[in-house]
Design a protein around this motif. Structure first.
Motif, PDB file in Angstrom:
ATOM      1  N   UNK A   1       7.433  -6.550 -10.538  1.00  0.00           N
ATOM      2  CA  UNK A   1       8.329  -7.627 -10.965  1.00  0.00           C
ATOM      3  C   UNK A   1       7.543  -8.734 -11.656  1.00  0.00           C
ATOM      4  N   UNK A   2       8.277  -9.601 -12.359  1.00  0.00           N
ATOM      5  CA  UNK A   2       7.667 -10.771 -13.009  1.00  0.00           C
ATOM      6  C   UNK A   2       7.001 -11.652 -11.939  1.00  0.00           C
ATOM      7  N   UNK A   3       7.713 -11.834 -10.831  1.00  0.00           N
ATOM      8  CA  UNK A   3       7.168 -12.672  -9.746  1.00  0.00           C
ATOM      9  C   UNK A   3       5.830 -12.123  -9.272  1.00  0.00           C
ATOM     10  N   UNK A   4       5.758 -10.790  -9.117  1.00  0.00           N
ATOM     11  CA  UNK A   4       4.502 -10.185  -8.661  1.00  0.00           C
ATOM     12  C   UNK A   4       3.395 -10.379  -9.704  1.00  0.00           C
ATOM     13  N   UNK A   5       3.749 -10.320 -10.985  1.00  0.00           N
ATOM     14  CA  UNK A   5       2.746 -10.535 -12.041  1.00  0.00           C
ATOM     15  C   UNK A   5       2.127 -11.916 -11.903  1.00  0.00           C
ATOM     16  N   UNK A   6       2.972 -12.927 -11.621  1.00  0.00           N
ATOM     17  CA  UNK A   6       2.445 -14.288 -11.466  1.00  0.00           C
ATOM     18  C   UNK A   6       1.609 -14.403 -10.194  1.00  0.00           C
ATOM     19  N   UNK A   7       2.050 -13.767  -9.127  1.00  0.00           N
ATOM     20  CA  UNK A   7       1.308 -13.875  -7.863  1.00  0.00           C
ATOM     21  C   UNK A   7      -0.042 -13.157  -7.956  1.00  0.00           C
ATOM     22  N   UNK A   8      -0.043 -11.959  -8.530  1.00  0.00           N
ATOM     23  CA  UNK A   8      -1.281 -11.169  -8.538  1.00  0.00           C
ATOM     24  C   UNK A   8      -2.247 -11.539  -9.652  1.00  0.00           C
ATOM     25  N   UNK A   9      -1.701 -11.889 -10.810  1.00  0.00           N
ATOM     26  CA  UNK A   9      -2.584 -12.026 -11.976  1.00  0.00           C
ATOM     27  C   UNK A   9      -2.502 -13.339 -12.749  1.00  0.00           C
ATOM     28  N   UNK A  10      -1.360 -13.989 -12.755  1.00  0.00           N
ATOM     29  CA  UNK A  10      -1.165 -15.054 -13.755  1.00  0.00           C
ATOM     30  C   UNK A  10      -1.078 -16.473 -13.195  1.00  0.00           C
ATOM     31  N   UNK A  11      -1.453 -16.632 -11.938  1.00  0.00           N
ATOM     32  CA  UNK A  11      -1.371 -17.966 -11.352  1.00  0.00           C
ATOM     33  C   UNK A  11      -2.711 -18.416 -10.792  1.00  0.00           C
ATOM     34  N   UNK A  12      -2.624 -19.345  -9.867  1.00  0.00           N
ATOM     35  CA  UNK A  12      -3.803 -19.848  -9.187  1.00  0.00           C
ATOM     36  C   UNK A  12      -4.076 -18.945  -7.980  1.00  0.00           C
ATOM     37  N   UNK A  13      -5.320 -18.672  -7.594  1.00  0.00           N
ATOM     38  CA  UNK A  13      -6.573 -19.184  -8.145  1.00  0.00           C
ATOM     39  C   UNK A  13      -7.168 -18.319  -9.263  1.00  0.00           C
ATOM     40  N   UNK A  14      -6.464 -17.195  -9.619  1.00  0.00           N
ATOM     41  CA  UNK A  14      -7.074 -16.240 -10.563  1.00  0.00           C
ATOM     42  C   UNK A  14      -7.469 -16.911 -11.883  1.00  0.00           C
ATOM     43  N   UNK A  15      -6.605 -17.790 -12.377  1.00  0.00           N
ATOM     44  CA  UNK A  15      -6.851 -18.348 -13.715  1.00  0.00           C
ATOM     45  C   UNK A  15      -7.450 -19.758 -13.668  1.00  0.00           C
ATOM     46  N   UNK A  16      -7.865 -20.202 -12.473  1.00  0.00           N
ATOM     47  CA  UNK A  16      -8.329 -21.585 -12.333  1.00  0.00           C
ATOM     48  C   UNK A  16      -9.530 -21.942 -13.207  1.00  0.00           C
TER      49      UNK A  16
END
Ligand code: AMP
Ligand code: FE
Ligand code: FE
Ligand code: ZN
Length: 283
Positions: free
Chosen positions: A149-164
């Motif tokens: 899902x889109x939500x999972x994409x943000x949680x796993x790859x596109x949010x914090x701390x991954x892109x910090x």
């Protein structure tokens, strides 16, 4: 009494309805005033002007500017600016360049740290424009089954701390206020409830923003009340809108699900009207 939805996205950024469809949809929902507020572009607004006239919908110039402050991305809504202002248009072009560069860095991170190899061209194709955003990348990750899902994409790859640690070149809040002011527009802190605490909210407002988006689907009733009190205490504008991104997203609200009164809109337009008068006197 009229109803105004001042926060709407189109295909010019990460929305799924095109600008003409938005006008038709707004008309079918009896909204008499809207603002198209795409991320860092007014192309959607410009493409909707003629259709809005046909449907007798008042279309307020708008854009949701991404600012970068204290290593955080802050969304600032700008309203009722002069859309022909050259330095404002140039500013938005540089914001979109920062957007593309950030996307390249995110793609590099996915390739080097996650073994996911996607190209900028794929993201542009998904966006059907060069105004790319993380939602477009999320859609590709779903389509290619990296996530469910889109939500999972943000949680796993596109949010914090991954892109910090990814470098970001969006303008600071002070710069944003300066260019919007010069184009005789008003600046509003977007959906503060979803993202900042009260101390941060006050810190950002102190830069000299003109208003707070108190009414937003992500705000609880008590958050809305708190922001309205804060706005009234500081004599700031109160705005609101649905943040509609079209259909097909898991958490999307409906167009016009929240609106603001004519009175609040009048206050905004009085402020920008005065700025326009000042600008003409200067020229
Ligand atoms: P960007 O413009 O690249 O910074 O991406 C930010 C946009 O992504 C926001 O305006 C939202 O539309 C969307 N977004 C942020 N978080 C989420 C999420 N958890 N799920 C879906 N969309 C999101
Ligand atoms: Fe968005
Ligand atoms: Fe936003
Ligand atoms: Zn938005």
């Amino acid at each position: 009494m009229g109803k105004a939805d001042l926060h709407i996205h189109t295909t010019a950024s990460d929305g799924s309805c095109d600008p003409v469809e938005i006008i038709q949809l707004a008309s079918s929902k009896s909204l008499n005033t809207i603002s198209i507020t795409d991320h860092d572009t007014i192309d959607g607004y410009l493409a909707a002007v003629d259709e809005a006239r046909k449907f007798a919908i008042r279309l307020i110039p708008g854009v949701e500017i991404t600012a970068y402050q204290n290593r955080k991305e802050i969304h600032i809504l700008a309203y009722d600016f002069n859309p022909l202002d050259i330095s404002f248009r140039n500013f938005l072009t540089s914001q979109r360049k920062a957007r593309l560069e950030r996307m390249e860095r995110i793609l590099h991170y996915l390739r080097s740290s996650q073994g996911i190899d996607l190209s900028l061209d794929e993201v542009k194709a998904q966006a059907r424009s060069t105004n790319v955003g993380r939602p477009h990348l999320a859609q590709i990750l779903v389509r290619k089954k990296y996530v469910a899902s889109i939500a999972e994409a943000f949680i796993r790859y596109l949010g914090s701390p991954m892109l910090d640690n990814i470098e970001i070149e969006y303008a600071g809040i002070e710069h944003v206020i300066e260019v919007v002011d010069r184009a005789a527009g008003a600046t509003v802190l977007a959906h503060p409830g979803a993202v900042y605490n009260m101390a941060e909210t006050e810190e950002y407002l102190n830069f000299g923003l003109d208003g707070i988006e108190c009414i937003h689907p992500s705000h609880s009733y008590s958050e809305q009340k708190q922001f309205i009190e804060l706005a009234e205490k500081n004599n700031l504008l109160i705005t609101g809108g649905s943040d509609f991104h079209g259909t097909g997203r898991e958490y999307d609200p409906f167009l016009g699900i929240v609106t603001i009164s004519e009175q609040k809109l009048n206050r905004l337009q009085t402020m920008t009207g005065n700025r326009k008068k000042l600008q003409t006197e200067k020229d």
